[in-house]
Design a protein around this motif. Structure first.
Motif, PDB file in Angstrom:
ATOM      1  N   LYS A 188       0.842  -1.205   0.000  1.00 29.62           N
ATOM      2  CA  LYS A 188       0.000   0.000   0.000  1.00 29.62           C
ATOM      3  C   LYS A 188       0.880   1.258   0.000  1.00 29.62           C
ATOM      4  N   ASP A 193      -0.589   4.786  -0.935  1.00 31.34           N
ATOM      5  CA  ASP A 193      -1.657   4.842   0.074  1.00 31.34           C
ATOM      6  C   ASP A 193      -0.980   4.715   1.445  1.00 31.34           C
ATOM      7  N   GLY A 195      -1.338   6.084   4.470  1.00 27.95           N
ATOM      8  CA  GLY A 195      -2.159   5.878   5.672  1.00 27.95           C
ATOM      9  C   GLY A 195      -2.655   4.447   5.772  1.00 27.95           C
ATOM     10  N   ASP A 196      -3.143   3.920   4.645  1.00 28.69           N
ATOM     11  CA  ASP A 196      -3.649   2.541   4.633  1.00 28.69           C
ATOM     12  C   ASP A 196      -2.521   1.553   4.931  1.00 28.69           C
ATOM     13  N   THR A 199      -1.647   1.695   8.632  1.00 27.53           N
ATOM     14  CA  THR A 199      -2.744   1.080   9.395  1.00 27.53           C
ATOM     15  C   THR A 199      -2.686  -0.443   9.286  1.00 27.53           C
ATOM     16  N   ALA A 200      -2.462  -0.936   8.055  1.00 28.66           N
ATOM     17  CA  ALA A 200      -2.415  -2.394   7.855  1.00 28.66           C
ATOM     18  C   ALA A 200      -1.255  -2.998   8.649  1.00 28.66           C
ATOM     19  N   PHE A 203      -2.209  -2.962  12.302  1.00 28.94           N
ATOM     20  CA  PHE A 203      -3.296  -3.922  12.510  1.00 28.94           C
ATOM     21  C   PHE A 203      -2.749  -5.344  12.646  1.00 28.94           C
ATOM     22  N   PHE A 233      -6.392 -10.675   8.328  1.00 30.70           N
ATOM     23  CA  PHE A 233      -6.116  -9.302   7.880  1.00 30.70           C
ATOM     24  C   PHE A 233      -4.836  -9.222   7.037  1.00 30.70           C
ATOM     25  N   GLY A 236      -6.010 -10.277   3.643  1.00 29.38           N
ATOM     26  CA  GLY A 236      -6.831  -9.182   3.100  1.00 29.38           C
ATOM     27  C   GLY A 236      -5.972  -8.048   2.612  1.00 29.38           C
ATOM     28  N   TYR A 239      -4.448  -8.918  -0.779  1.00 31.15           N
ATOM     29  CA  TYR A 239      -5.478  -8.742  -1.813  1.00 31.15           C
ATOM     30  C   TYR A 239      -5.691  -7.247  -2.089  1.00 31.15           C
ATOM     31  N   GLY A 240      -5.793  -6.480  -1.015  1.00 27.80           N
ATOM     32  CA  GLY A 240      -6.054  -5.045  -1.142  1.00 27.80           C
ATOM     33  C   GLY A 240      -4.920  -4.291  -1.804  1.00 27.80           C
ATOM     34  N   TYR A 242      -3.026  -5.397  -4.207  1.00 26.14           N
ATOM     35  CA  TYR A 242      -3.184  -5.613  -5.648  1.00 26.14           C
ATOM     36  C   TYR A 242      -4.234  -4.634  -6.192  1.00 26.14           C
ATOM     37  N   SER A 243      -5.384  -4.549  -5.496  1.00 28.03           N
ATOM     38  CA  SER A 243      -6.450  -3.613  -5.915  1.00 28.03           C
ATOM     39  C   SER A 243      -5.943  -2.188  -5.913  1.00 28.03           C
TER      40      SER A 243
END
Lengths: 275, 131
Positions: A188, A193, A195-196, A199-200, A203, A233, A236, A239-240, A242-243
């Motif tokens: 990310k 990204d 912040g994401d 956070t990940a 997390f 997570f 996830g 996966y995220g 890649y998106s």
């Protein structure tokens, strides 16, 4: 008697200036052109459509229809002006422009040579064709050949667009996914990204810490629970990532496309002046 | 001193709620139900979403900053991509939801004022991505 005479004079005087026939074709044309100039294309078309024997009125009616997005009706009128008319060149250009707007790729690619264009229009048509290919990311020639038809003052801007399209600032989705596999959230951060990504990382990090801590304290159930959550997570996030890379690429592409479209609007799609 | 207290008290009245405002008739929306609130038939996740809505969401309020909301996102993802991928998408969405620095320009804004983050953008097909 004297007063009646003066009154009659004033009365007849007004007749001299009165409009003879406000619904004559010439008056309708004048009014239609006024509406056209003020951008009221629907009413302009309605007025100009009456004057079907005048080529200028027919052209303006066709352009009004084009502005309203009624391309096939506009094309019918333009085709009738394309030959044996003083306005044949601009009519042919407008046909080409309509094909551009209605995304008629076949027409754009095949009819360019058959629609004979003189020098003033051929550059505009070629410019429009190149911009069409640029937006579609297809049939792009090398930069020098690509920039040839454009006017000197546009070249720098268009070179910028060309470079942004041919050498895009793209992120590789597979790389993003791999980075997140190695360090949670790194993919990310790679796709900007931030912040994401942080956070990940927190997390997954906190959940893993809780799992380890509970196992160490012999709280097996809680240990397994936090392990499962952490793994969930973590997966996830891969996966995220890649998106996220795909979304980054699409955002970049959309922003370039919007800039190109804004530029084309600002130069009126390279259309030479009508008059 | 009394004058100051009186002034503060009176100034408070300026910002007080009008009596009628609170109790006046609510505007009724006759528009069709949005995709978000539309009842979807069947499915294990739909059932869970309904229970969640009834027991938590309806009481807690419309707090999710995204459109579609996280619960609706999960149900829609399940319908479009199947159970396994929808769970991964939900984990990612949940992580992004907890990010305190989502930022104003990171997501496009939906007309509801929320961040627009449709399921289509996470199906791993670039042609479906839209903003």
């Amino acid at each position: 008697m004297k007063n009646i005479f003066i009154f009659s004079l004033i009365l007849f005087n007004t007749f001299l200036y009165s409009q003879s026939d406000p619904y004559s074709l010439q008056e309708r044309f004048r009014f239609g052109k006024y509406l056209f100039d003020s951008g009221d294309f629907l009413r302009a078309y309605e007025e100009l459509n009456y004057y079907s024997t005048n080529d200028t009125a027919r052209l303006l009616a066709a352009v009004s229809l084009s502005e309203l997005g009624r391309f096939s009706e506009s094309n019918d009128r333009l085709r009738s002006l394309s030959f044996n008319s003083d306005l044949s060149q601009i009519s042919r250009f407008m046909l080409y422009k309509n094909a551009w707007f209605s995304d008629d790729n076949y027409f754009l690619q095949n009819n360019r040579s058959t629609l004979y264009f003189p020098k003033t229009y051929s550059d505009s048509v070629q410019s429009l064709a190149n911009m069409y290919n640029l937006l579609r990311r297809k049939n792009l020639s090398d930069s020098e050949k690509f920039l040839t038809p454009f006017a000197k003052n546009y070249k720098d801007t268009i070179r910028g667009f060309y470079n942004s399209v041919v050498y895009p600032k793209a992120k590789n989705p597979v790389k993003a996914a791999w980075l997140s596999t190695i360090i949670p959230g790194a993919g990310k951060i790679y796709t900007e990204d931030y912040g994401d990504g942080i956070t990940a990382f927190l997390f997954v990090g906190v959940l893993t810490y809780l799992a380890v801590d509970n196992f160490n304290a012999d709280h097996d159930f809680r240990g397994y629970l936090f392990s499962a959550l952490s793994a969930y997570f973590y997966a996830g996030n891969i996966y995220g990532s890649y998106s996220s890379a795909q979304i980054f690429n699409m955002k970049y592409r959309t922003s370039i496309d919007n800039d190109i479209k804004k530029f084309l609007e600002s130069v009126n799609y390279f259309q030479p002046d009508l008059w | 001193m009394r004058v100051i207290i009186l002034l503060i008290f009176l100034s408070g009245l300026l910002f007080a709620q009008r009596e009628t405002e609170r109790w006046e008739k609510k505007k009724v929306n006759y528009l069709p139900l949005s995709e978000e609130t539309e009842a979807k038939s069947g499915g294990f996740l739909t059932g869970i979403q309904k229970v969640y809505k009834f027991t938590i969401s309806d009481l807690d309020g419309d707090n999710c900053p995204f459109y579609p909301s996280c619960s609706a996102f999960l149900v829609q993802a399940n319908q479009k991509a199947g159970f396994f991928r929808s769970m991964l998408m939900f984990a990612d969405r949940f992580t992004r939801d907890t990010n305190l620095f989502k930022g104003k320009n990171h997501y496009p804004h939906h007309h509801t004022g929320k961040f627009y983050d449709p399921v289509d953008n996470h199906l791993h097909y670039e042609k479906y991505i839209h903003f």
